[in-house]
Scaffold this active site. Structure first.
Site, PDB file in Angstrom:
ATOM      1  N   SER A 142     -15.024  25.237  47.566  1.00 22.13           N
ATOM      2  CA  SER A 142     -16.421  25.292  47.968  1.00 22.13           C
ATOM      3  C   SER A 142     -16.578  24.417  49.200  1.00 22.13           C
ATOM      4  O   SER A 142     -15.712  23.586  49.492  1.00 22.13           O
ATOM      5  CB  SER A 142     -17.300  24.748  46.834  1.00 22.13           C
ATOM      6  N   TYR A 155     -19.186  18.998  39.815  1.00 18.06           N
ATOM      7  CA  TYR A 155     -18.767  20.129  40.653  1.00 18.06           C
ATOM      8  C   TYR A 155     -18.071  19.639  41.913  1.00 18.06           C
ATOM      9  O   TYR A 155     -16.999  20.133  42.277  1.00 18.06           O
ATOM     10  CB  TYR A 155     -20.007  20.950  41.018  1.00 18.06           C
TER      11      TYR A 155
END
Length: 260
Positions: A142, A155
């Site tokens: 990401s 995350y």
């Protein structure tokens, strides 16, 4: 750079980014195992992709946090198609909360799905790739592999960790023909992101429209979401690249949100 005839496993591929990658791979003549917790959705998607061709697909039940489930799923692919050429470790979830309110159980769940899942699936496919002296491993990172945002401690930690794992695999696997790379998308309009919009609006005390325009897309060059097709094209590039010239690397796909 062709993946025609290559045997691929894509985790979390019954929907979203994973499904887009599986679809593009099958369109390019690959054989794709759609590995997902939801075996009904995975089997349905596999049947639809096989009907479209020219490649083919099959559904595989897989909990990427369970070592036995991962090993059994990979074994079924090898039993059916003979080996594994490409692994796309894509399965993931999102849970947002400030650190002081972040449940430890949620922290462990997030790291297990993203990091344990990448480790276990890699460990299961490497012997087959080493045996044939070729293979491509692709992790779904990401932009949060590079930067941090509020409310996403687990995350961000997990996505940063995937860079380290990929680089280690690249170092260990290079002499055996195995490459490892990371795709780092910006915000992609999937159910995972849609779920975050009201959650972040509540936590940050702003409107959902502000979450989209300022938090998610404010740093992009054009105010546009990255698409699943954008990410799939990148996964095709990494899977088909023929040499160790491209290994241990990450590629950001974010409409300029993050540049390096």
């Amino acid at each position: 750079m062709s993946i025609h005839g290559k045997i691929c496993i894509v985790t979390g591929a019954a929907s979203g980014i994973g499904l887009a990658i599986a679809k593009l791979y099958v369109t390019n003549g690959a054989k794709v195992a759609i590995a997902d917790l939801n075996i009904e959705a995975a089997s349905k998607a596999a049947a639809e992709l096989t009907a479209q061709g020219p490649g083919e697909a099959m559904g595989i039940a897989m909990d990427v946090t369970n070592e036995q489930a991962v090993n059994d799923g990979v074994a079924k692919v090898v039993e059916t198609w003979g080996t594994v050429d490409v692994l796309v470790s894509n399965a993931g979830i999102q849970i947002v909360n400030p650190i002081e309110n972040y449940a430890f159980s949620d922290w462990k769940k997030m790291l297990a799905i993203h990091l344990d899942g990448a480790f276990l699936t890699t460990q299961a496919v490497l012997p087959h790739m080493y045996k044939q002296k070729s293979g491509a491993i692709i992790f779904m990172g990401s932009v949060h592999s590079k930067v941090a945002s509020p409310l996403k401690s687990a995350y961000v930690t997990a996505k940063h960790g995937l860079l380290g794992l990929a680089r280690t695999i690249a170092k260990e696997g290079g002499a055996k023909g195995v490459r490892a790379n990371v795709i780092c998308p910006g915000f992609v309009r999937t159910p995972l992101v849609d779920k975050q919009i009201p959650e972040q609006a509540k936590e940050l005390g702003i409107s959902e429209d502000e979450v989209i325009k300022k938090v998610m897309l404010g740093e992009t060059v054009d105010g546009e979401f990255t698409t699943v097709e954008d990410v799939a094209e990148t996964a095709l590039f990494f899977a088909g690249f023929p040499t160790n010239a491209l290994t241990g690397q990450s590629l950001v796909v974010s409409h300029g949100w993050f540049a390096e």
